[in-house]
Enzyme design. Structure first.
Site, mmCIF file in Angstrom:
data_model
loop_
_atom_site.group_PDB
_atom_site.id
_atom_site.type_symbol
_atom_site.label_atom_id
_atom_site.label_comp_id
_atom_site.label_asym_id
_atom_site.label_seq_id
_atom_site.Cartn_x
_atom_site.Cartn_y
_atom_site.Cartn_z
ATOM 1 N N CYS A 1 0.829 -1.201 0.000
ATOM 2 C CA CYS A 1 0.000 0.000 0.000
ATOM 3 C C CYS A 1 0.870 1.259 0.000
ATOM 4 O O CYS A 1 1.502 1.547 -1.017
ATOM 5 C CB CYS A 1 -1.012 -0.043 1.134
ATOM 6 S SG CYS A 1 -2.477 0.920 0.727
ATOM 7 N N HIS B 1 -3.705 -5.025 0.185
ATOM 8 C CA HIS B 1 -3.143 -5.581 1.428
ATOM 9 C C HIS B 1 -3.256 -7.106 1.413
ATOM 10 O O HIS B 1 -4.223 -7.659 1.939
ATOM 11 C CB HIS B 1 -3.905 -5.046 2.639
ATOM 12 C CG HIS B 1 -3.677 -3.611 2.916
ATOM 13 N ND1 HIS B 1 -2.714 -3.158 3.788
ATOM 14 C CD2 HIS B 1 -4.285 -2.515 2.426
ATOM 15 C CE1 HIS B 1 -2.735 -1.838 3.833
ATOM 16 N NE2 HIS B 1 -3.682 -1.418 3.013
ATOM 17 N N GLU C 1 -1.843 -9.138 3.165
ATOM 18 C CA GLU C 1 -1.723 -9.706 4.524
ATOM 19 C C GLU C 1 -3.080 -10.011 5.146
ATOM 20 O O GLU C 1 -3.166 -10.822 6.071
ATOM 21 C CB GLU C 1 -0.913 -8.767 5.433
ATOM 22 C CG GLU C 1 -1.580 -7.452 5.835
ATOM 23 C CD GLU C 1 -1.378 -6.322 4.841
ATOM 24 O OE1 GLU C 1 -1.096 -6.596 3.656
ATOM 25 O OE2 GLU C 1 -1.522 -5.149 5.236
HETATM 26 N N1 GLN Z 1 -1.995 6.657 2.784
HETATM 27 C C1 GLN Z 1 -2.101 5.912 1.565
HETATM 28 C C2 GLN Z 1 -3.452 6.088 0.903
HETATM 29 O O1 GLN Z 1 -4.419 6.461 1.542
HETATM 30 C C3 GLN Z 1 -1.809 4.441 1.803
HETATM 31 C C4 GLN Z 1 -2.769 3.773 2.718
HETATM 32 C C5 GLN Z 1 -2.257 2.458 3.294
HETATM 33 O O2 GLN Z 1 -1.061 2.196 3.313
HETATM 34 N N2 GLN Z 1 -3.157 1.648 3.796
HETATM 35 O O3 GLN Z 1 -3.589 5.851 -0.268
#
Ligand code: GLN
Length: 533
Positions: free
Chosen positions: A383, A509, A511
């Site tokens: 992410c 994600h 995970e």
């Molecule tokens: N802050 C980033 C976004 O909102 C990544 C979010 C995250 O890592 N879950 O796109």
């Protein structure tokens, strides 16, 4: 089986005893006997969901397939049971009140005074039952967050009391308490347990099963004493002593026949004791692995391992399947710079760049990525981690000075990561990110395709920003490929640098989608690459 059985798990004495692990372990044991089991968690706080909480408050925010931002205990449930949870598996007081207040505004209560009992308790009960017969589960295990005696858990305990009355044999209460060892007296103490059961009894709930959390195994006489004082049968006083891994807990409980006792008490056939071969094989690998794999996790919540719970667990699963111990090193992204980066990362077999929000620690992530890229270390960005890989590449390879995400610098001349169109006019921050499972089409011939072995995958998301497709050609012509794309929107979900050994970033994600019996292929492949460096 016709009627759904409901098991409640409450906690006493102190928090953080591991109610979630006990609930998940019990679920695992019943599932191993062939039953269809789900676990839900009620959190007594007023937030409508934990999505707006910072990790210092409640650790990681877990995300379900259907896009609910949930308590991290749901991650345990999924990792243990290998069954997806949904929005219905995590309810907060905020959500209960929101729903009751909405009904009141609609006029559904026909002029009645709306009260905690029966309106709030009815709404709690409705949410407990919702998961039952309708979804065809044999068992619904409901974990009540907090500790018995807290003001905020009162309506929940009252709902449990009412349901026990209504459901009779189809309902049972497991209470988890703490038995401390007082070193000065060289004794374990059962008094806190007695008090906590008494508190529960005062609210009209008599637990059938007690689980005593202890640091060391207790003598039989202690369990006997607890049984006597707490109106619980002797064999129903189970102990859950400290073990090396949380995945041993089902085995500890099974040894004391907790599942059998529950089935018996609910008037069900006990049947044969399940083998749990896969599970035991996993534990066996974990305890006999000798060599280790050294992974760095670069993020800003290093002092708070729960903030990256699912990542830690996914790495552990992958390491275990590769017959390695996981040597996980949290590297503080605020403390990493050009001078110390080699010292901090050179001995690592693989590097994970953590997800996150906001500016803090971001520059350290760029330093780590540059080092990893130039030294051809297996590197996995998740992410925000993937977004940082893109920014670092833009700055240091494409020569786009000051390239950034508009999350960090809204005036950057090169918005290589930018706010998604649908996010631009949002007012409410709660539950409004791009959340839950989305399709991702994997490019044939890529590393991602080699890993997944198929063209279409679904992974879970939680973000507002995205790779800016205006720069896609420039990246691709210069060695960073976009190898996973959302088929409906064209959003970039996976990037990689094919000329490096294993350098891959994902906007999603993975995970959240990695369980003990079904580890996520990306983590498996990343750890394998780390081992083979
Ligand atoms: N802050 C980033 C976004 O909102 C990544 C979010 C995250 O890592 N879950 O796109």
């Amino acid at each position: 089986m016709s009627e759904t059985k409901y098991i409640f798990v409450t906690g006493g004495v102190v928090s953080s005893l591991g109610k979630g692990i006990v609930a998940a372990s019990l679920g695992k044991l019943l599932q191993a006997r062939g039953y269809k089991v789900t676990i839900q968690k009620f959190d007594p706080y007023i937030n409508v969901d934990p999505g707006t909480l910072n990790p210092y408050e409640h650790g990681e925010c877990y995300v379900t397939m259907d896009g609910h931002e949930a308590d991290l205990d749901l991650g345990h449930y999924e990792r243990f049971l290998n069954v997806p949870t949904t929005k219905a598996n995590n309810i907060t007081t905020g959500r209960i009140y929101q729903s009751v207040i909405n009904k009141e505004r609609r006029g559904d209560y026909l002029g009645k005074t709306v009260q905690v009992v029966p309106h709030i308790t009815d709404e709690i009960k409705r949410n407990i039952m919702l998961l039952g017969t309708k979804s065809n589960f044999d068992f619904v295990i409901t974990e009540i967050g907090g500790t018995v005696g807290d003001i905020e858990s009162l309506p929940y305990i009252e709902s449990v009391r009412q349901l026990r009355w209504e459901l009779g044999k189809n309902c049972l209460c497991v209470h988890l308490t703490y038995v401390p060892y007082v070193a000065a007296a060289k004794e374990v103490k059962t008094k806190p347990t007695q008090h906590s059961v008494k508190a529960l009894q005062e609210m009209g709930v008599q637990p059938e099963i007690l689980v005593l959390r202890t640091e060391r195994e207790l003598e039989k006489s202690i369990c006997k004493k607890v049984a006597l004082f707490c109106n619980v049968e002797e064999d129903a006083v189970i102990q859950s002593y400290d073990v090396k891994s949380i995945f041993e807990v089902p085995i500890v409980l099974a040894k004391q026949k907790m599942d059998e006792i529950i089935l018996r008490k609910m008037g069900m056939q006990v049947g044969k004791e399940p083998e749990m071969t896969d599970w035991k094989e996993f534990l066996n690998r974990m305890s006999t692995a000798e060599k280790s794999v050294k992974i760095a996790l670069v993020g800003k919540y290093v002092e708070l391992p729960d903030a990256y719970k699912s990542i830690n667990e996914s790495l552990l699963q992958a390491a275990t399947y590769h017959y390695r111990k996981l040597d996980l090193n949290f590297i503080h992204s605020e403390k990493i710079n050009d001078e110390n980066v080699a010292e901090q990362l050179s001995s690592m077999d693989g590097i994970v760049i953590a997800p996150g929000f906001g500016q803090r620690g971001i520059e350290g992530k760029f330093v780590a990525i540059k080092y990893a890229r130039e030294n051809n270390k297996p590197t996995f960005g998740i992410c925000l981690g993937m977004q940082c890989m893109v920014i670092e590449y833009a700055r240091n390879v494409l020569g786009l000075q000051d390239a950034n995400s508009t999350e960090m610098d809204s005036k950057t001349p090169h918005k290589v990561i930018d706010l998604m169109e649908e996010q631009k006019n949002l007012v409410n921050m709660g539950g409004s990110m791009r959340l839950g499972a989305y399709d991702c089409k994997i490019l044939k011939g890529s590393l991602a395709f080699k890993i997944y072995g198929k063209e279409l995958v679904q992974e879970r998301h939680r973000h507002r920003y995205e790779f800016n497709n205006e720069y896609k050609t420039q990246f691709e012509e210069n060695g960073m490929k976009c190898t996973g794309i959302n088929p409906e929107t064209g959003l970039v979900e996976v990037i990689e640098i094919p000329k490096l050994k294993w350098f891959l970033g994902v906007q999603f994600h993975p995970e959240y989608n990695s369980t003990v019996v079904n580890p996520n292929p990306l983590f498996m492949s990343f750890v394998e690459a780390a081992i083979n460096t």
